[in-house]
Design an enzyme around this catalytic site. Structure first.
Site, short mmCIF file in Angstrom:
data_model
loop_
_atom_site.label_atom_id
_atom_site.label_comp_id
_atom_site.label_asym_id
_atom_site.label_seq_id
_atom_site.Cartn_x
_atom_site.Cartn_y
_atom_site.Cartn_z
CG ASN A 9 -5.97 -17.06 -3.12
OD1 ASN A 9 -7.09 -16.75 -3.51
ND2 ASN A 9 -5.58 -18.32 -3.00
CE LYS A 11 -6.39 -19.33 0.53
NZ LYS A 11 -5.85 -20.50 1.18
CG HIS A 98 -4.52 -22.13 -4.62
ND1 HIS A 98 -4.95 -22.94 -3.59
CD2 HIS A 98 -3.88 -21.10 -4.03
CE1 HIS A 98 -4.61 -22.39 -2.43
NE2 HIS A 98 -3.94 -21.27 -2.67
CD GLU A 100 -7.13 -23.26 -0.68
OE1 GLU A 100 -7.77 -22.38 -1.26
OE2 GLU A 100 -6.40 -23.02 0.32
CD GLU A 170 0.43 -20.62 -2.88
OE1 GLU A 170 0.36 -19.60 -2.23
OE2 GLU A 170 -0.56 -21.24 -3.29
N GLY A 176 -2.42 -21.99 4.88
CA GLY A 176 -3.51 -21.86 5.84
C GLY A 176 -3.27 -22.58 7.14
CB SER A 216 1.60 -19.65 6.93
OG SER A 216 0.55 -20.59 6.99
C1 PEP Z 1 -2.73 -19.29 -0.49
O1 PEP Z 1 -3.94 -19.46 -0.41
O2 PEP Z 1 -2.20 -19.24 -1.61
C2 PEP Z 1 -1.96 -19.15 0.74
C3 PEP Z 1 -0.67 -19.12 0.64
O3 PEP Z 1 -2.68 -19.09 1.91
P1 PEP Z 1 -2.09 -18.71 3.36
O4 PEP Z 1 -1.25 -17.46 3.18
O5 PEP Z 1 -3.31 -18.46 4.20
O6 PEP Z 1 -1.28 -19.85 3.83
#
Ligand code: PEP
Length: 253
Positions: A9, A11, A98, A100, A170, A176, A216
């Site tokens: 992703n 973003k 997601h 976000e 997630e 993040g 992460s």
């Molecule tokens: C994501 O944006 O779906 C995500 C898991 O980000 P990160 O791997 O940076 O935690």
């Protein structure tokens, strides 16, 4: 056997030039080593979807996804992108829900159910995200919340439609933040989601759904996470922006 998936992703990152460089590095590093049952998906910003699709070519092991789409078919929705448009440019995957999008754009259950429907209607694969914020986990209500998220946005589907859907668990506190769920925490929640799917659709349908872990994931922790029985790969944010690290994550699945 369930499809293994590693989705990046991106973003709202990268210029077109940087995106082209990243995609060609990933293509160069991973295609020969991607195992038979593994699919790599690069979820790029909308403006780069066609360019990156063309750059990757027709390789079934690696393809492109969008990060969101409108719940509407078409019309006066300035700035929005429809599932039909995404379909028309040959992009097979769309991330939906997601955290976000949930957090900054107020997207939630019913709206996401509509998005899931329109994406499936156009023959695209939704990568449906669910996961709990930290305070919910601290109250020990994470299982209840995630089950509700899945129920609200997916349980109206029939079994055939559900089987065209990918789920990504997630935990919001791990996105993040550099703070990954332990392999045990990930496995526990994936098993909860699969059991919940089984309660509605039966075990064999539940067993056929790919459930990805996101939060992460990096080259150092991917192997342990992906070794969990109910973890079928990952949705990767930050580490998918670094070709070498992303390639290591793909090799770990
Ligand atoms: C994501 O944006 O779906 C995500 C898991 O980000 P990160 O791997 O940076 O935690």
């Amino acid at each position: 056997m369930r499809q293994k998936i590693v989705a990046g992703n991106w973003k709202m990152n990268k210029t077109l030039e940087e995106a082209n460089i990243l995609a060609s590095e990933i293509k160069g590093m991973v295609t020969d080593e991607v195992k038979g049952n593994v699919k790599v998906i690069l979820c790029t910003p909308f403006p780069y979807l066609v360019a990156i699709k063309n750059l990757l070519g027709n390789d079934p092991r690696i393809s492109v996804g969008a990060q969101n789409c409108s719940e509407h078919e078409s019309g006066a929705y300035t700035g929005e992108v429809s599932a039909g448009m995404i379909k028309s440019i040959g992009i097979p995957y769309v991330i939906l829900g997601h955290s976000e999008r949930r957090q900054y754009f107020g997207e939630e259950g019913k709206l996401l159910a509509k998005k899931v429907d329109i994406v499936l209607k156009h023959g695209l694969v939704p990568i449906f995200c669910c996961g709990e914020p930290l305070e919910v986990r601290e109250r020990n209500e994470h299982e209840t919340l995630v089950k509700k998220q899945v129920e609200e946005s997916l349980f109206h589907l029939d079994a055939a439609a559900l089987q065209k859907t990918v789920i990504a668990y997630e935990p919001v506190w791990a996105i993040g933040t550099g703070k990954t769920a332990s392999a045990q925490q990930a496995q526990d929640m994936h098993a909860v989601i699969r059991k919940h799917l089984a309660s509605k659709y039966g075990q064999s349908v539940a067993d056929s759904i790919s459930i990805l872990y996101g939060g992460s994931v990096n080259a150092a922790n991917a192997k342990e996470l992906f070794a969990c029985a109910d973890v079928d790969g990952g949705l990767v944010g930050g580490a998918s922006l670094k070709s070498r690290e992303f390639a290591e994550i793909i090799k770990a699945v």
